[in-house]
Design a protein around this motif. Structure first.
Motif, short mmCIF file in Angstrom:
data_model
loop_
_atom_site.label_atom_id
_atom_site.label_comp_id
_atom_site.label_asym_id
_atom_site.label_seq_id
_atom_site.Cartn_x
_atom_site.Cartn_y
_atom_site.Cartn_z
N VAL B 10 0.85 -1.19 0.00
CA VAL B 10 0.00 0.00 0.00
C VAL B 10 0.89 1.24 0.00
CG1 VAL B 10 -1.86 1.22 1.19
CG2 VAL B 10 -1.67 -1.28 1.39
N TYR B 11 0.68 2.13 -0.94
CA TYR B 11 1.37 3.43 -0.92
C TYR B 11 0.41 4.47 -0.38
CZ TYR B 11 5.10 1.58 -3.90
OH TYR B 11 6.15 0.86 -4.39
N ARG B 12 0.84 5.17 0.63
CA ARG B 12 -0.01 6.24 1.18
C ARG B 12 0.62 7.59 0.89
NH1 ARG B 12 -0.34 2.46 5.11
NH2 ARG B 12 -2.43 1.58 5.41
N THR B 13 -0.14 8.43 0.24
CA THR B 13 0.28 9.83 0.16
C THR B 13 -0.75 10.62 0.94
OG1 THR B 13 -0.94 10.14 -1.88
CG2 THR B 13 1.37 9.55 -2.10
N ASP B 14 -0.60 11.94 0.99
CA ASP B 14 -1.50 12.77 1.79
C ASP B 14 -2.95 12.57 1.40
OD1 ASP B 14 0.69 13.70 3.02
OD2 ASP B 14 0.83 15.57 1.86
N LEU B 19 -3.35 0.76 -3.56
CA LEU B 19 -3.05 -0.63 -3.29
C LEU B 19 -2.30 -1.15 -4.52
CD1 LEU B 19 -3.41 -2.97 -1.30
CD2 LEU B 19 -5.54 -3.54 -2.46
N ALA B 20 -0.97 -1.10 -4.46
CA ALA B 20 -0.17 -1.43 -5.63
C ALA B 20 -0.09 -2.94 -5.85
CB ALA B 20 1.23 -0.84 -5.50
N LEU B 21 -0.13 -3.69 -4.79
CA LEU B 21 -0.16 -5.15 -4.90
C LEU B 21 -1.23 -5.68 -3.95
CD1 LEU B 21 3.63 -6.15 -4.95
CD2 LEU B 21 2.03 -6.14 -6.88
N GLY B 38 1.54 -6.64 -17.80
CA GLY B 38 0.35 -5.96 -17.29
C GLY B 38 0.39 -4.51 -17.68
N PRO B 39 -0.77 -3.85 -17.63
CA PRO B 39 -0.83 -2.44 -18.03
C PRO B 39 0.00 -1.56 -17.10
CG PRO B 39 -2.93 -3.15 -17.12
CD PRO B 39 -2.07 -4.37 -17.22
N SER B 40 0.29 -0.36 -17.58
CA SER B 40 1.09 0.57 -16.78
C SER B 40 0.40 0.87 -15.46
CB SER B 40 1.28 1.86 -17.58
OG SER B 40 2.11 2.73 -16.87
N GLY B 41 1.17 0.85 -14.40
CA GLY B 41 0.64 1.19 -13.08
C GLY B 41 0.00 0.02 -12.35
N CYS B 42 0.12 -1.20 -12.93
CA CYS B 42 -0.55 -2.34 -12.29
C CYS B 42 0.28 -2.95 -11.17
CB CYS B 42 -0.89 -3.40 -13.33
SG CYS B 42 0.59 -4.22 -13.97
N GLY B 43 1.52 -2.49 -11.01
CA GLY B 43 2.30 -2.97 -9.86
C GLY B 43 3.47 -3.87 -10.20
N LYS B 44 3.87 -3.92 -11.47
CA LYS B 44 4.95 -4.82 -11.89
C LYS B 44 6.28 -4.44 -11.23
CE LYS B 44 4.45 -3.63 -16.22
NZ LYS B 44 3.34 -2.66 -16.14
N SER B 45 6.61 -3.15 -11.32
CA SER B 45 7.88 -2.72 -10.72
C SER B 45 7.86 -2.92 -9.21
CB SER B 45 8.14 -1.26 -11.03
OG SER B 45 8.31 -1.09 -12.41
N THR B 46 6.71 -2.63 -8.63
CA THR B 46 6.59 -2.81 -7.19
C THR B 46 6.88 -4.26 -6.81
OG1 THR B 46 4.89 -1.11 -7.24
CG2 THR B 46 5.02 -2.46 -5.26
N LEU B 47 6.31 -5.17 -7.59
CA LEU B 47 6.52 -6.59 -7.30
C LEU B 47 8.01 -6.94 -7.41
CD1 LEU B 47 5.25 -9.43 -6.85
CD2 LEU B 47 5.24 -9.68 -9.34
N ASP B 166 13.83 -5.12 -14.90
CA ASP B 166 12.61 -4.33 -15.05
C ASP B 166 12.62 -3.65 -16.42
OD1 ASP B 166 10.33 -2.88 -14.76
OD2 ASP B 166 10.87 -2.01 -12.82
N GLU B 167 11.84 -4.19 -17.34
CA GLU B 167 11.78 -3.70 -18.72
C GLU B 167 13.18 -3.48 -19.31
OE1 GLU B 167 8.75 -0.86 -19.63
OE2 GLU B 167 7.94 -0.98 -17.60
N PRO B 168 13.99 -4.51 -19.37
CA PRO B 168 15.37 -4.32 -19.85
C PRO B 168 15.44 -3.90 -21.31
CG PRO B 168 14.87 -6.66 -19.68
CD PRO B 168 13.71 -5.92 -19.07
N THR B 199 8.05 -6.99 -18.66
CA THR B 199 8.11 -6.53 -20.05
C THR B 199 6.73 -6.10 -20.53
OG1 THR B 199 8.75 -7.13 -22.29
CG2 THR B 199 7.80 -8.86 -20.95
N HIS B 200 6.73 -5.25 -21.55
CA HIS B 200 5.48 -4.85 -22.19
C HIS B 200 5.32 -5.57 -23.53
CE1 HIS B 200 3.73 -1.73 -19.71
NE2 HIS B 200 4.95 -1.25 -19.47
N ASP B 201 6.34 -6.37 -23.87
CA ASP B 201 6.41 -6.93 -25.22
C ASP B 201 5.99 -8.39 -25.20
OD1 ASP B 201 7.25 -7.99 -27.66
OD2 ASP B 201 8.86 -6.48 -27.84
#
Ligand SMILES: Nc1ncnc2c1ncn2[C@@H]1O[C@H](COP(=O)(O)OP(=O)(O)OP(=O)(O)O)[C@@H](O)[C@H]1O
Ligand SMILES: [Mg+2]
Lengths: 410, 221
Positions: B10-14, B19-21, B38-47, B166-168, B199-201
Motif C-alpha cells: 500500500v502506498y499512502r500519500t497525503d 493498493l499497488a499489490l 500488465g498495463p502501466s501502473g498495475c504494480g509490476k515494478s513494485t513486485l 525491469d523492462e530491460p 516486459t510490455h512486449d
C-alpha cells in the motif's frame, strides 16, 4: 576499497568542475584568510624580539584623566615615569622611550624618511636588542647629552649603503649630526613601543620636554621590569595604588587612570576604562574566526546535499548491488575529506604566496610574516573539520534514502 | 527458490491510498525464466522491487532460498542482495563518472575480492555480453543497447542466482531488444540463473518459461 573511493572522488571532481571550483574556492580562500591572520597574530603576539623579558615586564602606554564632561588621554610624561613610576619599589629597572617621530634626511641629495625616538639608558638593559655591531649608549653618555645614535639594520643600509661597518660614522636627522655607536636588528612597526630607525638619548631632545613638562601626560612609554615573573602581581598592584593616590592635575578632572599591564593587555588596550581591550579583541577575533568558518561550512553542506542528491541514482545502484548505508556514508565522507584536503593544500599554497607578497611589498615596516608549523597544523586540522562537518550530514541524509526512491529520482 | 505469500503493498500519500499489490502469491523455481506483464501502473515494478528486497511489502511474506527476509538488518540485506541478486533496469543506471570496467566491477567492491580478481571477473562478464572492446569508455560514449549490455555484465559479474530485470528492453529498438533478450535466454539456459523480467512486449514474454499477468495489483494469470 580506499583506492576505489579515491578513484570515484577524483572522477567526480573532474567531471563536476563548477562544483569542484566553488568548493575548493570556498575552502582555500577561507583557509588562506585564517592562515594569514594567524601568521599575523602569531608574529605580533608570539615574536618577542626585542622584549624577551616579557614575562616579567609590565607596559605603561597610556595615562588618562577624566572629569564629569571631559577626558584627556595620552601616553604619560617623562616626568611621570621617572618620578612616580620611578618611585615604586618592585621594578628593578624602567625602560623609558618616546613614541617615534618622523623626519626627513638627505643622502646624496636623495630624500629618505626616517623615524627616531628617544630612550633612557636602562631601555637597553630592559630590552634585548640584537646588536650587529657596536653597542648602546650608557647612562654616562645620556647624562652628558652626547649626540650618539643606535640605528636599525635597514637604516644603515639605506643611509650608508652596503658597507660592513658604520660605527663611528655620522648620521644626520632633523639637521643634527649624530655619531653612530650601534646597529640593531630591525623591529617591526607593529611593536609600536619599540620600533624606530634611529634611537637617541632622551637628553638630546630639542624640545626639552623631559625637563620642562612636570605634568602627568606627555609622549613617553614605560616598561617596568620586575625581578621575576612572580613579582608581576605585586608590581601591578603597587602601580595601581600609586596611580589611585595621585591627585588630579586640574579641577575639571576628578580621576587619574593608568595601568601597568602585561604585553598582550597593553597591546590591545582601547583606552576605555570600563571595558577591557583584551575582552573586546578576543571576542572580536573569535566571532570573526567563527563566521569565517561557519559560512563556508554551511555553504559546503548545502552544495554537498545538492550534489549527493544529484547522485541519487548512483546511491540507489550501489545499494541495490550490496552497499550498506554505512559503507555509503563512509564513501561520501572520504570523498569530502579528499576534497577538503585538496582545498587545504591549495589554501596553504595560496597563503604562502600571499605572505610572500605582503613581505616583499613591505606594507608594514620590518614585519616578516611566515607560515610556521603550528599555523600549518591548525590549518590542516581546520580543513579536516571542514571535511567532516560538510560531509557527515549530507552523507547521513543520503544513507536514509530508500533504494527505490533513489533510483526513481533522476 | 522464491516464494511470495499474500503480498500486499500500500502506498499512502497525503490524499490517496494506492493498493499497488493485492494478495499476490507466487512461487518461482530455481532456473526458471519468468516474465511479468500488465498495463502501466498495475504494480509490476513494485513486485520486482519487493522480490529484490529493495522495498518492503506492507503485508505478506517473502522467502528466498527458504530464508525469511523480513527481519534482516540493513547490513544483512545489503550482503544478501550482493550475493544472490543482480539487477537490470530499464534506464540502465550506470554510474556516469565511472568507466565501463569500473561500472561492471561495482558489485565486487562490496565483497572481499582483490583488485586483480575484480578486473578479471569484470573483463569476463564484459566478454560474455560482447563488449570487450569498450572497457575504457564512459557510459555517455555508448549506445542504448551497449549500455544495457554493460548493465547485464554488472548484474552477472558476481554470479548471482537470481536476476531481476525491469523492462530491460523498454528503451531499445526491437533489434537491440532481441540481442539483449538472447543474452538473457543464454544466461538462463547455460548457467541456470533464475530470471524474473518485467516486459510490455508479448514477443519477449513468449520466449520465457512462464508468464504472470497483473491487473490493478492482482495476479490474473
Ligand atoms: N512511491 C510511491 N508512492 C505512491 N504511489 C506509488 C509509488 N510507487 C508506485 N506507486 C503507485 O503504485 C502503482 C504501481 O506502480 P508500479 O511502478 O509498480 O507500476 P508498473 O506496473 O511498474 O507501471 P509501469 O509499467 O508504468 O512501469 C501505481 O499506481 C503507482 O502510482
Ligand atoms: Mg514499472
Amino acid at each position: 576499497m580506499l583506492k576505489n573511493y579515491l578513484k570515484i572522488a577524483l572522477a567526480v571532481l573532474r567531471r563536476r568542475k563548477f562544483f569542484t571550483f566553488i568548493s575548493l574556492f570556498g575552502i582555500s580562500f577561507t583557509l588562506t584568510i585564517l592562515l594569514v591572520l594567524t601568521a599575523f597574530i602569531d608574529k605580533v603576539v608570539g615574536d618577542n624580539y626585542p622584549d624577551k623579558k616579557r614575562d616579567r615586564s609590565l607596559y605603561v602606554s597610556r595615562l588618562s584623566q577624566e572629569g564629569k564632561n571631559t577626558m584627556s588621554s595620552s601616553p604619560p610624561s617623562f616626568y611621570f615615569l621617572t618620578h612616580y613610576a620611578g618611585s615604586l619599589k618592585t621594578p628593578v629597572k624602567i625602560a623609558i622611550s618616546s613614541g617615534f617621530n618622523g623626519t626627513n634626511t638627505y643622502v646624496n641629495n636623495k630624500k629618505i624618511a626616517v623615524n627616531y625616538k628617544y630612550t633612557n639608558a636602562e631601555y637597553w638593559d630592559v630590552l634585548e636588542y640584537d646588536f650587529l655591531e657596536g653597542k648602546a649608549f650608557n647612562k654616562q653618555q645620556v647624562d652628558n647629552g652626547d649626540k650618539v645614535a643606535v640605528i636599525s639594520q635597514d637604516m644603515k643600509k639605506e643611509y650608508f649603503g652596503d658597507v660592513p661597518f658604520v660605527a663611528g660614522q655620522y648620521i644626520e636627522a632633523d639637521n643634527v649630526k649624530y655619531r653612530v655607536i650601534g646597529v640593531v636588528k630591525n623591529v617591526p612597526i607593529t611593536s609600536y613601543m619599540l620600533y624606530s630607525d634611529i634611537y637617541l638619548p632622551y637628553t638630546v631632545a630639542k624640545d626639552g620636554g623631559y625637563k620642562t613638562n612636570k605634568g602627568y601626560q606627555g609622549g613617553y612609554y614605560g616598561i617596568l621590569l620586575a625581578n621575576s615573573a612572580s613579582d608581576l602581581d605585586k608590581m601591578h598592584n603597587e602601580y595601581e595604588q600609586m596611580v589611585q593616590r595621585l591627585p588630579a592635575e586640574q579641577k575639571q578632572f576628578t580621576k587619574v587612570n593608568s595601568h601597568a599591564d602585561t604585553y598582550i593587555k597593553s597591546y590591545v588596550d582601547t583606552g576605555n576604562e570600563r571595558q577591557s581591550g583584551t575582552f573586546i579583541v578576543i571576542t572580536a577575533i573569535s566571532i570573526f574566526a567563527f563566521i569565517l568558518m561557519i559560512l563556508p561550512t554551511l555553504n559546503l553542506v548545502n552544495i554537498n546535499i545538492t550534489r549527493i542528491m544529484e547522485r541519487s541514482s548512483e546511491i540507489g545502484v550501489r545499494k541495490a548491488f550490496g552497499a550498506s548505508s554505512r559503507t555509503l556514508v563512509y564513501q561520501f565522507i572520504v570523498e569530502n575529506i579528499i576534497l577538503t584536503l585538496l582545498g587545504g593544500l591549495i589554501g596553504i599554497i595560496l597563503s604562502i604566496i600571499v605572505l610572500k607578497v605582503i613581505n616583499s611589498a613591505n606594507l608594514i615596516a620590518n614585519l616578516e610574516l611566515s607560515i610556521n608549523f603550528t599555523v600549518l597544523f591548525i590549518g590542516l586540522l581546520v580543513c579536516l573539520v571542514f571535511g567532516l562537518l560538510s560531509g557527515v550530514y549530507p552523507a547521513w541524509r543520503m544513507s536514509k534514502l530508500n533504494v527505490v526512491t533513489a533510483l526513481k529520482a533522476q | 527458490m522464491i516464494r511470495l505469500q499474500n503480498i500486499e503493498k500500500v502506498y499512502r500519500t497525503d490524499t490517496v491510498e494506492t493498493l499497488a499489490l493485492n494478495k499476490v502469491s507466487l512461487e518461482i523455481a530455481k532456473g526458471e525464466f519468468l516474465s511479468v506483464m500488465g498495463p502501466s501502473g498495475c504494480g509490476k515494478s513494485t513486485l520486482l522491487n519487493i522480490i529484490g528486497l529493495l522495498d518492503e511489502p506492507s503485508k505478506g511474506e517473502i522467502r528466498i532460498d527458504d530464508q525469511k527476509t523480513a527481519n534482516l538488518s540493513d547490513k544483512q540485506l545489503a550482503q544478501f542482495r550482493n550475493k544472490k541478486l543482480g539487477f537490470i533496469f530499464q534506464s540502465y543506471h550506470l554510474i556516469s563518472d565511472l568507466q565501463v570496467l569500473d561500472n561492471v566491477e561495482l558489485p565486487l567492491l562490496y565483497r572481499s575480492a582483490t583488485a586483480r580478481e575484480r578486473k578479471q571477473l569484470a573483463t569476463e562478464a564484459l566478454a560474455k555480453v560482447g563488449l570487450s572492446n569498450r572497457v575504457k569508455h564512459f557510459p555517455s560514449q555508448l549506445s542504448g543497447g551497449q549500455k544495457q549490455r554493460v548493465a547485464i555484465a554488472r548484474a552477472i559479474v558476481g554470479r548471482p542466482e537470481i536476476i531481476l530485470a525491469d523492462e530491460p528492453t523498454g528503451n531499445l529498438d526491437s533489434a537491440m531488444g532481441n540481442e539483449i533478450m538472447d543474452i538473457l535466454i543464454q544466461l538462463n539456459r547455460d548457467e541456470g540463473t533464475t530470471i524474473i523480467m518485467v516486459t510490455h512486449d508479448e514477443n519477449m514474454a513468449h520466449k520465457t518459461h512462464r508468464l504472470v499477468r497483473l491487473f490493478d495489483g492482482s495476479q490474473v494469470q
